[in-house]
Design an enzyme around this catalytic site. Structure first.
Site, PDB file in Angstrom:
ATOM      1  N   GLY A  94       0.754  -1.311   0.048  1.00 59.01           N
ATOM      2  CA  GLY A  94       0.059   0.033   0.110  1.00 59.01           C
ATOM      3  C   GLY A  94       0.827   1.225   0.254  1.00 59.01           C
ATOM      4  N   GLU A 310      -3.440  -2.328  12.508  1.00 58.11           N
ATOM      5  CA  GLU A 310      -2.646  -3.220  12.039  1.00 58.11           C
ATOM      6  C   GLU A 310      -2.169  -4.352  13.057  1.00 58.11           C
ATOM      7  OE1 GLU A 310       1.768  -1.197  12.097  1.00 58.11           O
ATOM      8  OE2 GLU A 310       0.021  -0.011  11.541  1.00 58.11           O
ATOM      9  N   ARG A 382      -0.221 -10.190   8.336  1.00 59.63           N
ATOM     10  CA  ARG A 382      -0.932 -10.052   9.471  1.00 59.63           C
ATOM     11  C   ARG A 382      -1.927 -11.324   9.837  1.00 59.63           C
ATOM     12  NH1 ARG A 382       3.014  -6.779  11.205  1.00 59.63           N
ATOM     13  NH2 ARG A 382       2.836  -4.697   9.989  1.00 59.63           N
TER      14      ARG A 382
END
Length: 425
Positions: A94, A310, A382
Protein backbone atom coordinates in the site's frame (compact mmCIF):
# COMPACT_ATOMS: atom_id res chain seq x y z
CA UNK A 1 14.88 -24.18 3.38
CA UNK A 2 11.78 -25.52 1.68
CA UNK A 3 8.62 -24.40 3.46
CA UNK A 4 5.64 -26.73 3.06
CA UNK A 5 2.22 -25.34 2.24
CA UNK A 6 0.26 -25.62 4.43
CA UNK A 7 2.87 -25.09 7.14
CA UNK A 8 2.48 -26.91 10.49
CA UNK A 9 2.67 -24.15 13.10
CA UNK A 10 5.20 -25.04 15.83
CA UNK A 11 3.60 -25.94 19.15
CA UNK A 12 5.09 -24.62 22.41
CA UNK A 13 5.38 -27.47 24.91
CA UNK A 14 6.05 -25.11 27.83
CA UNK A 15 6.06 -21.36 28.55
CA UNK A 16 8.69 -19.64 26.40
CA UNK A 17 11.59 -17.63 27.83
CA UNK A 18 13.36 -15.88 24.97
CA UNK A 19 15.07 -12.74 23.73
CA UNK A 20 14.53 -11.76 20.08
CA UNK A 21 15.80 -9.13 17.65
CA UNK A 22 13.46 -7.81 14.98
CA UNK A 23 14.08 -6.47 11.46
CA UNK A 24 13.64 -2.77 10.84
CA UNK A 25 10.35 -0.94 10.47
CA UNK A 26 8.72 -1.07 7.05
CA UNK A 27 6.83 2.17 7.73
CA UNK A 28 10.01 4.05 8.65
CA UNK A 29 12.09 2.49 5.86
CA UNK A 30 9.68 3.35 3.06
CA UNK A 31 9.13 6.91 4.30
CA UNK A 32 12.90 7.37 4.62
CA UNK A 33 13.42 6.11 1.06
CA UNK A 34 10.81 8.52 -0.34
CA UNK A 35 12.32 11.52 1.46
CA UNK A 36 15.86 10.50 0.50
CA UNK A 37 14.83 10.36 -3.17
CA UNK A 38 13.29 13.86 -2.88
CA UNK A 39 16.25 15.33 -0.96
CA UNK A 40 18.84 17.84 -2.13
CA UNK A 41 21.82 15.48 -1.74
CA UNK A 42 22.63 11.78 -1.24
CA UNK A 43 21.86 10.15 2.11
CA UNK A 44 21.83 6.74 3.81
CA UNK A 45 18.99 4.69 5.28
CA UNK A 46 20.79 2.64 7.93
CA UNK A 47 19.56 -0.81 8.99
CA UNK A 48 16.88 -0.63 6.29
CA UNK A 49 14.32 -3.39 6.33
CA UNK A 50 14.91 -5.73 3.42
CA UNK A 51 11.48 -7.17 2.61
CA UNK A 52 9.20 -7.38 -0.39
CA UNK A 53 7.52 -4.03 0.37
CA UNK A 54 10.77 -2.12 0.81
CA UNK A 55 12.47 -3.72 -2.20
CA UNK A 56 9.43 -2.71 -4.27
CA UNK A 57 9.76 0.85 -2.97
CA UNK A 58 13.47 0.96 -3.85
CA UNK A 59 12.69 -0.40 -7.32
CA UNK A 60 9.93 2.16 -7.84
CA UNK A 61 12.18 5.07 -6.94
CA UNK A 62 14.95 3.66 -9.13
CA UNK A 63 12.52 3.41 -12.03
CA UNK A 64 11.75 7.10 -11.53
CA UNK A 65 15.42 8.10 -11.67
CA UNK A 66 16.86 7.87 -8.17
CA UNK A 67 19.82 5.56 -7.48
CA UNK A 68 19.11 3.24 -4.55
CA UNK A 69 21.97 0.95 -3.55
CA UNK A 70 20.43 -1.93 -1.58
CA UNK A 71 23.51 -4.18 -1.66
CA UNK A 72 24.28 -3.81 2.07
CA UNK A 73 22.35 -3.34 5.29
CA UNK A 74 22.68 0.44 4.90
CA UNK A 75 20.98 1.68 1.71
CA UNK A 76 22.49 4.71 -0.02
CA UNK A 77 20.06 6.88 -1.96
CA UNK A 78 21.16 9.40 -4.58
CA UNK A 79 18.42 11.66 -5.96
CA UNK A 80 18.37 11.90 -9.72
CA UNK A 81 16.42 13.70 -12.41
CA UNK A 82 12.94 12.19 -12.59
CA UNK A 83 12.42 9.92 -15.59
CA UNK A 84 9.25 9.54 -17.59
CA UNK A 85 8.04 6.39 -19.37
CA UNK A 86 8.58 4.48 -16.12
CA UNK A 87 6.67 1.47 -14.85
CA UNK A 88 6.04 0.95 -11.13
CA UNK A 89 5.18 -2.44 -9.66
CA UNK A 90 3.23 -1.93 -6.41
CA UNK A 91 3.06 -5.63 -5.57
CA UNK A 92 0.90 -5.82 -2.44
CA UNK A 93 2.49 -2.71 -0.90
CA UNK A 94 0.00 0.00 0.00
CA UNK A 95 2.85 2.41 0.69
CA UNK A 96 4.14 2.01 -2.87
CA UNK A 97 0.69 2.32 -4.43
CA UNK A 98 -0.13 5.46 -2.44
CA UNK A 99 3.22 7.15 -1.66
CA UNK A 100 4.88 6.92 -5.07
CA UNK A 101 2.28 8.61 -7.37
CA UNK A 102 2.63 12.05 -5.70
CA UNK A 103 6.38 11.74 -6.31
CA UNK A 104 5.95 10.42 -9.85
CA UNK A 105 3.84 13.48 -10.63
CA UNK A 106 7.11 15.46 -10.65
CA UNK A 107 8.31 13.49 -13.69
CA UNK A 108 7.93 14.96 -17.17
CA UNK A 109 5.92 12.26 -18.93
CA UNK A 110 3.88 9.11 -18.29
CA UNK A 111 4.41 6.76 -15.34
CA UNK A 112 2.39 3.53 -15.27
CA UNK A 113 1.35 1.79 -12.03
CA UNK A 114 0.13 -1.77 -11.49
CA UNK A 115 0.50 -4.49 -8.86
CA UNK A 116 -0.60 -7.92 -7.72
CA UNK A 117 -4.19 -8.85 -8.67
CA UNK A 118 -5.57 -8.18 -5.18
CA UNK A 119 -4.14 -4.64 -5.23
CA UNK A 120 -6.65 -3.78 -7.94
CA UNK A 121 -9.32 -4.00 -5.23
CA UNK A 122 -7.59 -1.76 -2.70
CA UNK A 123 -8.81 1.85 -2.53
CA UNK A 124 -6.63 4.51 -4.10
CA UNK A 125 -9.22 6.77 -5.71
CA UNK A 126 -9.14 9.35 -2.90
CA UNK A 127 -5.47 10.03 -3.54
CA UNK A 128 -5.84 10.04 -7.33
CA UNK A 129 -8.69 12.57 -7.06
CA UNK A 130 -6.52 14.67 -4.74
CA UNK A 131 -3.68 14.70 -7.26
CA UNK A 132 -6.11 15.74 -10.00
CA UNK A 133 -7.22 18.59 -7.75
CA UNK A 134 -3.58 19.64 -7.36
CA UNK A 135 -3.11 19.87 -11.13
CA UNK A 136 -1.88 16.37 -12.02
CA UNK A 137 -3.27 14.68 -15.16
CA UNK A 138 -3.94 10.93 -15.07
CA UNK A 139 -6.24 8.20 -16.29
CA UNK A 140 -9.92 8.41 -15.36
CA UNK A 141 -9.95 5.53 -12.87
CA UNK A 142 -9.96 4.94 -9.13
CA UNK A 143 -8.08 1.62 -9.13
CA UNK A 144 -4.90 0.01 -10.37
CA UNK A 145 -3.72 -0.10 -13.10
CA UNK A 146 -3.43 3.60 -13.92
CA UNK A 147 -1.02 5.92 -15.72
CA UNK A 148 -0.01 9.33 -14.45
CA UNK A 149 1.02 11.96 -17.02
CA UNK A 150 3.54 14.29 -15.39
CA UNK A 151 4.64 17.68 -16.70
CA UNK A 152 7.80 18.09 -14.62
CA UNK A 153 6.13 20.09 -11.83
CA UNK A 154 3.01 20.10 -9.68
CA UNK A 155 1.07 23.23 -8.78
CA UNK A 156 0.00 21.98 -5.35
CA UNK A 157 -2.12 24.02 -2.97
CA UNK A 158 -5.22 23.19 -0.95
CA UNK A 159 -7.04 19.89 -1.31
CA UNK A 160 -9.96 18.44 0.66
CA UNK A 161 -10.12 14.65 0.99
CA UNK A 162 -11.91 11.95 2.95
CA UNK A 163 -9.06 9.92 4.46
CA UNK A 164 -11.30 7.76 6.66
CA UNK A 165 -10.30 4.65 4.66
CA UNK A 166 -6.55 5.10 5.18
CA UNK A 167 -4.11 7.50 6.80
CA UNK A 168 -1.77 6.75 3.89
CA UNK A 169 -3.75 9.18 1.71
CA UNK A 170 -2.63 12.04 3.96
CA UNK A 171 0.96 10.83 4.36
CA UNK A 172 1.34 10.36 0.60
CA UNK A 173 0.50 14.00 -0.13
CA UNK A 174 2.58 15.35 2.74
CA UNK A 175 5.73 13.42 1.78
CA UNK A 176 5.93 14.98 -1.68
CA UNK A 177 4.27 18.30 -0.84
CA UNK A 178 7.40 20.37 -0.19
CA UNK A 179 8.47 19.84 -3.81
CA UNK A 180 5.21 21.27 -5.17
CA UNK A 181 5.15 24.89 -6.32
CA UNK A 182 2.64 25.95 -3.65
CA UNK A 183 3.37 23.18 -1.17
CA UNK A 184 0.28 21.32 -0.06
CA UNK A 185 -2.57 22.03 2.36
CA UNK A 186 -4.44 18.79 3.11
CA UNK A 187 -7.84 19.02 4.80
CA UNK A 188 -9.67 15.88 5.93
CA UNK A 189 -13.47 16.00 5.73
CA UNK A 190 -15.18 12.81 6.88
CA UNK A 191 -15.22 10.23 9.67
CA UNK A 192 -12.09 10.09 11.86
CA UNK A 193 -8.83 9.26 10.11
CA UNK A 194 -7.56 5.82 11.20
CA UNK A 195 -3.99 5.06 12.23
CA UNK A 196 -3.12 8.64 13.18
CA UNK A 197 0.27 7.58 14.60
CA UNK A 198 1.37 6.92 11.02
CA UNK A 199 0.61 10.54 10.08
CA UNK A 200 2.50 11.69 13.18
CA UNK A 201 5.42 9.58 11.96
CA UNK A 202 5.29 11.26 8.55
CA UNK A 203 5.18 14.76 10.06
CA UNK A 204 8.09 14.01 12.41
CA UNK A 205 10.25 12.69 9.57
CA UNK A 206 9.45 15.66 7.33
CA UNK A 207 10.55 18.01 10.08
CA UNK A 208 13.80 16.05 10.45
CA UNK A 209 14.42 16.91 6.79
CA UNK A 210 13.89 20.62 7.44
CA UNK A 211 10.41 20.71 5.90
CA UNK A 212 7.96 23.14 7.51
CA UNK A 213 4.77 21.32 8.53
CA UNK A 214 1.83 22.91 10.38
CA UNK A 215 -0.29 20.25 12.08
CA UNK A 216 -1.77 22.53 14.74
CA UNK A 217 -5.34 22.42 13.39
CA UNK A 218 -7.21 19.10 13.75
CA UNK A 219 -7.73 17.29 10.44
CA UNK A 220 -5.50 19.74 8.56
CA UNK A 221 -1.84 19.43 7.60
CA UNK A 222 0.06 22.15 5.73
CA UNK A 223 3.46 21.60 4.13
CA UNK A 224 5.36 24.68 2.96
CA UNK A 225 7.19 24.56 -0.37
CA UNK A 226 10.95 24.30 -0.12
CA UNK A 227 13.94 21.97 -0.22
CA UNK A 228 14.03 18.57 1.43
CA UNK A 229 17.38 18.40 3.21
CA UNK A 230 19.38 15.19 3.00
CA UNK A 231 19.32 13.32 6.33
CA UNK A 232 20.65 9.90 7.27
CA UNK A 233 18.08 7.73 9.09
CA UNK A 234 18.69 4.86 11.52
CA UNK A 235 15.66 2.58 11.24
CA UNK A 236 14.04 1.32 14.45
CA UNK A 237 12.89 -2.29 14.85
CA UNK A 238 9.41 -2.88 13.43
CA UNK A 239 7.23 -2.78 16.53
CA UNK A 240 4.13 -4.05 14.76
CA UNK A 241 6.11 -7.14 13.79
CA UNK A 242 6.72 -7.61 17.50
CA UNK A 243 3.04 -8.54 17.81
CA UNK A 244 3.33 -12.30 17.26
CA UNK A 245 6.44 -12.58 19.46
CA UNK A 246 4.97 -10.68 22.39
CA UNK A 247 1.70 -12.50 21.71
CA UNK A 248 3.60 -15.76 22.12
CA UNK A 249 4.62 -14.74 25.64
CA UNK A 250 1.02 -13.77 26.41
CA UNK A 251 -0.44 -16.99 25.02
CA UNK A 252 1.99 -19.40 26.69
CA UNK A 253 2.33 -17.61 30.02
CA UNK A 254 6.00 -17.20 29.19
CA UNK A 255 8.43 -14.32 28.84
CA UNK A 256 9.86 -12.64 25.76
CA UNK A 257 12.17 -9.65 25.47
CA UNK A 258 12.29 -7.68 22.22
CA UNK A 259 15.72 -6.06 21.96
CA UNK A 260 16.28 -2.36 21.21
CA UNK A 261 12.68 -1.27 21.87
CA UNK A 262 12.75 2.56 21.61
CA UNK A 263 11.83 4.59 24.68
CA UNK A 264 10.03 7.05 22.40
CA UNK A 265 8.62 6.29 18.97
CA UNK A 266 5.92 7.25 16.48
CA UNK A 267 5.29 3.60 15.56
CA UNK A 268 1.78 2.22 16.08
CA UNK A 269 3.25 -0.98 17.52
CA UNK A 270 4.14 0.91 20.70
CA UNK A 271 0.49 0.42 21.72
CA UNK A 272 1.24 -3.27 22.32
CA UNK A 273 2.57 -2.29 25.74
CA UNK A 274 -0.80 -1.04 26.98
CA UNK A 275 -2.83 -3.65 25.09
CA UNK A 276 -0.96 -6.60 26.57
CA UNK A 277 -0.97 -5.05 30.02
CA UNK A 278 -4.76 -4.76 29.83
CA UNK A 279 -4.93 -8.49 29.01
CA UNK A 280 -3.10 -9.37 32.22
CA UNK A 281 0.53 -9.39 31.07
CA UNK A 282 3.43 -7.86 32.96
CA UNK A 283 5.21 -5.34 30.73
CA UNK A 284 8.53 -3.64 31.48
CA UNK A 285 10.96 -1.53 29.45
CA UNK A 286 14.67 -1.51 30.30
CA UNK A 287 17.94 -0.82 28.50
CA UNK A 288 17.95 -4.25 26.83
CA UNK A 289 14.44 -3.93 25.42
CA UNK A 290 10.76 -4.54 26.16
CA UNK A 291 9.88 -7.61 28.22
CA UNK A 292 6.39 -9.13 28.32
CA UNK A 293 5.50 -11.88 30.76
CA UNK A 294 2.23 -13.65 30.12
CA UNK A 295 -0.37 -14.43 32.81
CA UNK A 296 -1.78 -17.80 33.83
CA UNK A 297 -4.99 -16.78 32.06
CA UNK A 298 -5.51 -13.99 29.55
CA UNK A 299 -8.11 -11.38 30.48
CA UNK A 300 -10.84 -10.38 28.03
CA UNK A 301 -10.74 -6.75 26.87
CA UNK A 302 -12.84 -4.03 25.27
CA UNK A 303 -10.50 -2.08 22.99
CA UNK A 304 -10.83 0.67 20.41
CA UNK A 305 -8.05 -0.12 17.91
CA UNK A 306 -8.92 2.65 15.45
CA UNK A 307 -5.46 4.19 15.57
CA UNK A 308 -3.57 0.86 15.57
CA UNK A 309 -5.64 -1.39 13.32
CA UNK A 310 -2.59 -3.27 12.03
CA UNK A 311 -2.31 -4.88 15.47
CA UNK A 312 -5.86 -6.26 15.32
CA UNK A 313 -5.09 -9.76 13.93
CA UNK A 314 -2.69 -10.75 16.72
CA UNK A 315 -4.89 -9.11 19.36
CA UNK A 316 -7.89 -11.00 17.94
CA UNK A 317 -6.00 -14.29 18.26
CA UNK A 318 -5.30 -13.51 21.92
CA UNK A 319 -8.96 -12.58 22.48
CA UNK A 320 -9.92 -16.01 21.13
CA UNK A 321 -7.70 -17.49 23.86
CA UNK A 322 -8.89 -15.20 26.67
CA UNK A 323 -10.76 -16.37 29.75
CA UNK A 324 -13.54 -13.79 29.34
CA UNK A 325 -15.47 -11.94 26.63
CA UNK A 326 -13.73 -9.37 24.43
CA UNK A 327 -14.76 -6.69 21.95
CA UNK A 328 -12.48 -5.04 19.38
CA UNK A 329 -13.96 -1.94 17.73
CA UNK A 330 -13.13 1.10 15.61
CA UNK A 331 -11.47 -0.98 12.88
CA UNK A 332 -13.87 -0.95 9.93
CA UNK A 333 -10.99 0.45 7.85
CA UNK A 334 -9.02 -2.81 8.05
CA UNK A 335 -11.52 -4.28 5.61
CA UNK A 336 -9.50 -2.39 2.97
CA UNK A 337 -6.08 -3.77 3.96
CA UNK A 338 -4.35 -6.70 2.26
CA UNK A 339 -7.68 -8.50 2.64
CA UNK A 340 -10.95 -7.77 4.44
CA UNK A 341 -9.33 -8.54 7.75
CA UNK A 342 -12.52 -8.47 9.81
CA UNK A 343 -14.26 -11.03 7.60
CA UNK A 344 -11.10 -13.11 7.30
CA UNK A 345 -10.46 -13.17 11.05
CA UNK A 346 -14.08 -14.07 11.81
CA UNK A 347 -13.96 -16.89 9.27
CA UNK A 348 -10.59 -18.38 10.19
CA UNK A 349 -10.86 -18.02 13.97
CA UNK A 350 -14.38 -19.43 13.82
CA UNK A 351 -13.11 -22.41 11.82
CA UNK A 352 -10.78 -23.24 14.72
CA UNK A 353 -13.66 -23.15 17.22
CA UNK A 354 -13.60 -19.51 18.36
CA UNK A 355 -16.95 -18.00 19.36
CA UNK A 356 -16.51 -14.84 17.29
CA UNK A 357 -19.07 -12.37 15.94
CA UNK A 358 -18.24 -9.99 13.11
CA UNK A 359 -19.57 -6.42 13.37
CA UNK A 360 -19.38 -3.56 10.91
CA UNK A 361 -16.39 -2.06 12.73
CA UNK A 362 -15.01 -4.89 14.82
CA UNK A 363 -15.20 -8.34 16.39
CA UNK A 364 -16.67 -9.78 19.58
CA UNK A 365 -15.45 -12.94 21.34
CA UNK A 366 -16.78 -15.26 24.00
CA UNK A 367 -14.63 -17.98 25.55
CA UNK A 368 -14.72 -21.26 23.64
CA UNK A 369 -12.40 -24.26 23.27
CA UNK A 370 -10.21 -24.15 20.17
CA UNK A 371 -9.04 -26.99 17.97
CA UNK A 372 -6.61 -27.50 15.11
CA UNK A 373 -7.27 -26.98 11.43
CA UNK A 374 -6.19 -25.09 8.35
CA UNK A 375 -5.86 -21.31 8.78
CA UNK A 376 -6.03 -19.38 5.48
CA UNK A 377 -3.96 -16.18 5.25
CA UNK A 378 -5.47 -14.54 2.13
CA UNK A 379 -1.92 -13.45 1.17
CA UNK A 380 -1.95 -11.23 4.28
CA UNK A 381 1.10 -11.25 6.54
CA UNK A 382 -0.86 -10.12 9.60
CA UNK A 383 -3.27 -13.05 9.20
CA UNK A 384 -0.28 -15.38 9.30
CA UNK A 385 0.89 -13.69 12.50
CA UNK A 386 -2.47 -14.44 14.13
CA UNK A 387 -2.29 -18.06 12.97
CA UNK A 388 1.13 -18.82 14.44
CA UNK A 389 0.19 -17.38 17.84
CA UNK A 390 -2.79 -19.74 17.97
CA UNK A 391 -0.69 -22.62 16.67
CA UNK A 392 1.74 -22.21 19.55
CA UNK A 393 -0.94 -23.26 22.06
CA UNK A 394 -3.49 -25.19 19.94
CA UNK A 395 -2.60 -28.60 18.55
CA UNK A 396 -2.33 -29.18 14.80
CA UNK A 397 -2.86 -25.68 13.38
CA UNK A 398 -1.67 -25.47 9.78
CA UNK A 399 -0.97 -22.14 8.09
CA UNK A 400 -1.69 -21.68 4.40
CA UNK A 401 0.89 -19.56 2.53
CA UNK A 402 2.95 -18.61 5.56
CA UNK A 403 5.57 -17.16 3.18
CA UNK A 404 3.33 -14.12 2.73
CA UNK A 405 5.06 -12.88 5.91
CA UNK A 406 8.00 -11.94 3.66
CA UNK A 407 6.08 -8.75 2.89
CA UNK A 408 7.57 -7.16 6.02
CA UNK A 409 9.66 -9.89 7.73
CA UNK A 410 12.31 -11.86 5.81
CA UNK A 411 12.30 -15.59 6.67
CA UNK A 412 9.64 -15.24 9.34
CA UNK A 413 8.91 -19.01 9.30
CA UNK A 414 12.58 -19.82 9.97
CA UNK A 415 12.83 -17.22 12.73
CA UNK A 416 9.59 -18.39 14.34
CA UNK A 417 10.51 -22.09 14.18
CA UNK A 418 13.86 -21.33 15.77
CA UNK A 419 12.13 -20.07 18.92
CA UNK A 420 10.77 -23.50 19.85
CA UNK A 421 13.23 -25.84 21.53
CA UNK A 422 11.70 -29.28 21.44
CA UNK A 423 8.66 -27.93 19.59
CA UNK A 424 6.36 -30.20 17.67
CA UNK A 425 4.82 -29.25 14.32
Amino acid sequence: MTIPDPWPAPRALSPVDLTVSLPGSKSLTNRALILAALADAPSVVRRALRSRDTVLMAAALTALGAAVDTSGSDWRVTPGPWRADAEVDCGLAGTVMRFVPPVAALADGPVAFDGDPHMRNRPVGVMLDALRGLGVRMDDTDRLPFTLHGTGSVRGGRVVIDASASSQFVSALLLAGARYEEGVDVVHDGPPVPSLPHIDMTVAMLRQHGVQVDASVPDRWTVAPGPVKAVDHLIEPDLSNAGPFLGLAAATGGRITVRDWPAETTQAGAALRDILSSMGCEVSLCEEGLTVTGPDRLVGVDLDLHDVGELAPVVAALCALADGPSHLRGIAHIRGHETDRLAALATELGALGADVTEHEDGLSFRPAPLHGGLFHTYSDHRMAHAAVVLGAVVDQVEVENVTTTGKTFPDFPGTWSGLFTGAEG
